[in-house]
Design a protein around this motif. Structure first.
Motif, PDB file in Angstrom:
ATOM      1  N   LYS A   1       0.809  -1.205   0.000  1.00  0.00           N
ATOM      2  CA  LYS A   1       0.000   0.000   0.000  1.00  0.00           C
ATOM      3  C   LYS A   1       0.852   1.268   0.000  1.00  0.00           C
ATOM      4  O   LYS A   1       0.680   2.155  -0.831  1.00  0.00           O
ATOM      5  CB  LYS A   1      -0.921   0.006   1.235  1.00  0.00           C
ATOM      6  CG  LYS A   1      -1.743   1.276   1.424  1.00  0.00           C
ATOM      7  CD  LYS A   1      -2.724   1.510   0.291  1.00  0.00           C
ATOM      8  CE  LYS A   1      -3.564   2.758   0.554  1.00  0.00           C
ATOM      9  NZ  LYS A   1      -4.458   3.068  -0.581  1.00  0.00           N
ATOM     10  N   ARG A   2       1.793   1.356   0.941  1.00  0.00           N
ATOM     11  CA  ARG A   2       2.569   2.590   1.127  1.00  0.00           C
ATOM     12  C   ARG A   2       4.030   2.329   0.758  1.00  0.00           C
ATOM     13  O   ARG A   2       4.641   1.377   1.249  1.00  0.00           O
ATOM     14  CB  ARG A   2       2.462   3.057   2.578  1.00  0.00           C
ATOM     15  CG  ARG A   2       2.821   4.519   2.796  1.00  0.00           C
ATOM     16  CD  ARG A   2       2.342   4.984   4.153  1.00  0.00           C
ATOM     17  NE  ARG A   2       2.453   6.439   4.295  1.00  0.00           N
ATOM     18  CZ  ARG A   2       3.131   7.029   5.266  1.00  0.00           C
ATOM     19  NH1 ARG A   2       3.740   6.312   6.192  1.00  0.00           N
ATOM     20  NH2 ARG A   2       3.175   8.340   5.341  1.00  0.00           N
ATOM     21  N   VAL A   3       4.580   3.189  -0.077  1.00  0.00           N
ATOM     22  CA  VAL A   3       5.938   2.993  -0.566  1.00  0.00           C
ATOM     23  C   VAL A   3       6.768   4.241  -0.305  1.00  0.00           C
ATOM     24  O   VAL A   3       6.311   5.369  -0.513  1.00  0.00           O
ATOM     25  CB  VAL A   3       5.936   2.648  -2.072  1.00  0.00           C
ATOM     26  CG1 VAL A   3       5.238   3.724  -2.877  1.00  0.00           C
ATOM     27  CG2 VAL A   3       7.356   2.435  -2.588  1.00  0.00           C
ATOM     28  N   ALA A   4       7.988   4.040   0.186  1.00  0.00           N
ATOM     29  CA  ALA A   4       8.920   5.139   0.418  1.00  0.00           C
ATOM     30  C   ALA A   4       9.705   5.407  -0.859  1.00  0.00           C
ATOM     31  O   ALA A   4      10.185   4.470  -1.502  1.00  0.00           O
ATOM     32  CB  ALA A   4       9.872   4.807   1.562  1.00  0.00           C
ATOM     33  N   ILE A   5       9.821   6.671  -1.235  1.00  0.00           N
ATOM     34  CA  ILE A   5      10.627   7.046  -2.394  1.00  0.00           C
ATOM     35  C   ILE A   5      11.408   8.312  -2.048  1.00  0.00           C
ATOM     36  O   ILE A   5      11.059   9.033  -1.107  1.00  0.00           O
ATOM     37  CB  ILE A   5       9.776   7.279  -3.661  1.00  0.00           C
ATOM     38  CG1 ILE A   5       8.855   8.485  -3.484  1.00  0.00           C
ATOM     39  CG2 ILE A   5       8.984   6.049  -4.032  1.00  0.00           C
ATOM     40  CD1 ILE A   5       8.151   8.892  -4.770  1.00  0.00           C
ATOM     41  N   ALA A   6      12.449   8.572  -2.811  1.00  0.00           N
ATOM     42  CA  ALA A   6      13.276   9.756  -2.578  1.00  0.00           C
ATOM     43  C   ALA A   6      12.876  10.869  -3.530  1.00  0.00           C
ATOM     44  O   ALA A   6      12.199  10.644  -4.539  1.00  0.00           O
ATOM     45  CB  ALA A   6      14.754   9.405  -2.752  1.00  0.00           C
ATOM     46  N   LEU A   7      13.329  12.069  -3.228  1.00  0.00           N
ATOM     47  CA  LEU A   7      13.000  13.232  -4.050  1.00  0.00           C
ATOM     48  C   LEU A   7      13.647  13.176  -5.429  1.00  0.00           C
ATOM     49  O   LEU A   7      13.221  13.866  -6.348  1.00  0.00           O
ATOM     50  CB  LEU A   7      13.436  14.512  -3.333  1.00  0.00           C
ATOM     51  CG  LEU A   7      12.652  14.869  -2.068  1.00  0.00           C
ATOM     52  CD1 LEU A   7      13.323  16.030  -1.342  1.00  0.00           C
ATOM     53  CD2 LEU A   7      11.209  15.224  -2.394  1.00  0.00           C
ATOM     54  N   ASN A   8      14.691  12.336  -5.582  1.00  0.00           N
ATOM     55  CA  ASN A   8      15.352  12.231  -6.883  1.00  0.00           C
ATOM     56  C   ASN A   8      14.747  11.147  -7.762  1.00  0.00           C
ATOM     57  O   ASN A   8      15.313  10.808  -8.802  1.00  0.00           O
ATOM     58  CB  ASN A   8      16.854  11.952  -6.690  1.00  0.00           C
ATOM     59  CG  ASN A   8      17.134  10.535  -6.211  1.00  0.00           C
ATOM     60  OD1 ASN A   8      16.352   9.966  -5.450  1.00  0.00           O
ATOM     61  ND2 ASN A   8      18.238   9.970  -6.646  1.00  0.00           N
ATOM     62  N   SER A   9      13.608  10.606  -7.358  1.00  0.00           N
ATOM     63  CA  SER A   9      12.958   9.565  -8.150  1.00  0.00           C
ATOM     64  C   SER A   9      12.556  10.088  -9.519  1.00  0.00           C
ATOM     65  O   SER A   9      12.180  11.261  -9.673  1.00  0.00           O
ATOM     66  CB  SER A   9      11.710   9.046  -7.428  1.00  0.00           C
ATOM     67  OG  SER A   9      12.045   8.447  -6.194  1.00  0.00           O
TER      68      SER A   9
END
Length: 439
Positions: free
Chosen positions: A93-101
């Motif tokens: 459901k919830r995924v962590a991503i970075a600002l440089n994705s």
């Protein structure tokens, strides 16, 4: 101005006076015998290599990468990221991503109905500690990490992978900017061997394949199965894949793992190291970002000019870089660059340094300039498919975005659907920007 009436003419007119090209794709337009496709190549451009027919080929090359299975893609690294997001959407459901994705990660999150959690970081590329801290303090069940960064910065992917595995967090690594790592020394290890569940590669960027060629790796330790990947892949794949792209994939992998390919990579790395030693003598007038660990990249910086101005200075000398911004200029080298190319580069750097020294030092923007903590009001999927209206940026502050705005290159989003539009956006986007907001 008269516009070219042919794609051939349009391409040929670009950078006519450039002598050295330091950008993707890694073949840099270098042909062996002809400036155009020969007539013979068209006999290979027939709808024959369907996915079932190439399964055994993929299995053979999977052994080279040491994966459970390596899927050949003809829709670019974007196809791999979209497939990975769709696969995550079936279980998480919830995924962590970075600002440089990359923007493709946002598109995948929209299509899969995932809830993004943005990793707080000082710069667009988070540190190892920032990634692990974010995973510790959030309730995410998956991590989609862009690594290495577009500029070539790496972090401790082994440590992150171990953390994810211990806590049953699915790990997808968008390794589009590290597709050459499997062909290099163990010092530049691919996430394939670090314990990731899915790894995507963009072959054209650094390994010399044709544009739109890519790979989706299912590492041997992946929690996903071949059948699960095949279940979602048709959503993002044409039913008639290009034979020419598939042939390019095969040739590229073979060359990368060959003795000749290994020698060419090593020669290019040595030449890049020689350039770094030369730059070490110029001080801050012309230097490079030492955070960049990719041996084939130089991110040039100067305390006298912006990256845009530095790019123009080199362009006038016959060198065309990959990307420039307020901070610096990114140069990407490949095994296709000759000794003459590197020699020309060394002479050009020596020529521009006296020009830079005549200029007064300038103030530079902090690395955190494009960083923010997105305020997500609704799911990206809900915002993207909602009814929207267009407003000037100044009137849109405080409203919920229904669109994506990205910084190209590298294609990282600075506004995404579901995010509240703030003063931060108003300060960094052009006043003439028109955005779509949720009604």
């Amino acid at each position: 101005m008269n516009q070219p009436s042919s794609a051939y003419k349009l391409i040929a007119s670009h950078n006519r006076d450039i002598q050295v090209r330091l950008y993707t794709p890694a073949h840099q337009g270098i042909g062996q015998h002809s400036n155009r496709l020969s007539q013979e190549i068209y006999q290979y451009d027939l709808p024959f290599l369907t996915r079932p027919r190439t399964e055994s080929l993929e299995q053979h090359f999977s052994q080279l990468y040491g994966t459970k299975h390596t899927f050949w893609l003809t829709g670019g690294g974007t196809q791999g990221v979209l497939t990975a997001c769709a696969l995550l959407g079936t279980q998480y459901k919830r995924v962590a991503i970075a600002l440089n994705s990359h923007i493709s990660a946002i598109h995948g999150i929209i299509l899969a109905g995932l809830e993004p959690y943005f990793i707080p970081s000082v710069s667009l590329m988070p540190t190892t500690e920032e990634v692990i801290s974010a995973l510790e303090t959030s309730d995410v069940s998956a991590l989609l990490l862009t690594h290495p960064s577009y500029e070539g910065i790496t972090i401790d992917i082994d440590k992150i992978a171990d953390y994810c595995r211990e806590r049953e967090i699915a790990l997808v690594v968008d390794e589009a900017h590290g597709s050459h790592f499997p062909f290099l020394d163990e010092q530049w290890q691919s996430a394939i061997n670090s314990g990731a569940d899915l790894v995507t590669h963009s072959l054209h960027k650094y390994t010399g394949s044709l544009v739109q060629t890519a790979l989706l790796h299912l590492p041997s330790c992946s929690r996903f199965t071949i059948e699960q990947v095949m279940g979602v892949m048709p959503l993002f794949e044409t039913t008639t894949r290009s034979n020419l792209l598939i042939l390019s994939i095969e040739d590229t992998i073979k060359k990368g793992y060959s003795e000749e390919g290994q020698a060419l990579f090593w020669q290019a790395i040595q030449e890049c190291d020689r350039l770094r030693r030369q730059l070490d003598s110029y001080g801050k007038v012309l230097t490079y970002d030492r955070q960049v660990s990719d041996p084939m990249k130089l991110y040039l910086k100067s305390d006298r000019v912006t990256g845009e101005e530095l790019a123009q200075l080199l362009y006038n000398c016959g060198i065309d870089g990959e990307f420039d911004d307020e901070h610096g200029l990114l140069l990407i080298f490949s095994f296709n660059h000759s000794h003459h190319d590197f020699q020309f580069m060394r002479k050009t750097l020596a020529k521009v340094v006296p020009i830079l020294r005549e200029k007064a030092p300038i103030e530079t923007l902090p690395d955190s300039y494009f960083c923010r903590s997105p305020k997500m009001k609704i799911l990206p999927k809900e915002a993207f498919f909602s009814r929207k209206e267009k407003l000037p940026l100044g009137q849109a502050v405080g409203k919920i975005s229904g669109c994506c705005i990205k910084k190209v290159p590298p294609g990282s989003p600075i506004l995404i659907p579901g995010e509240e539009i703030s003063q931060w956006h108003q300060q960094r986007l052009s006043p003439e920007t028109v955005v779509e907001v949720v009604e």
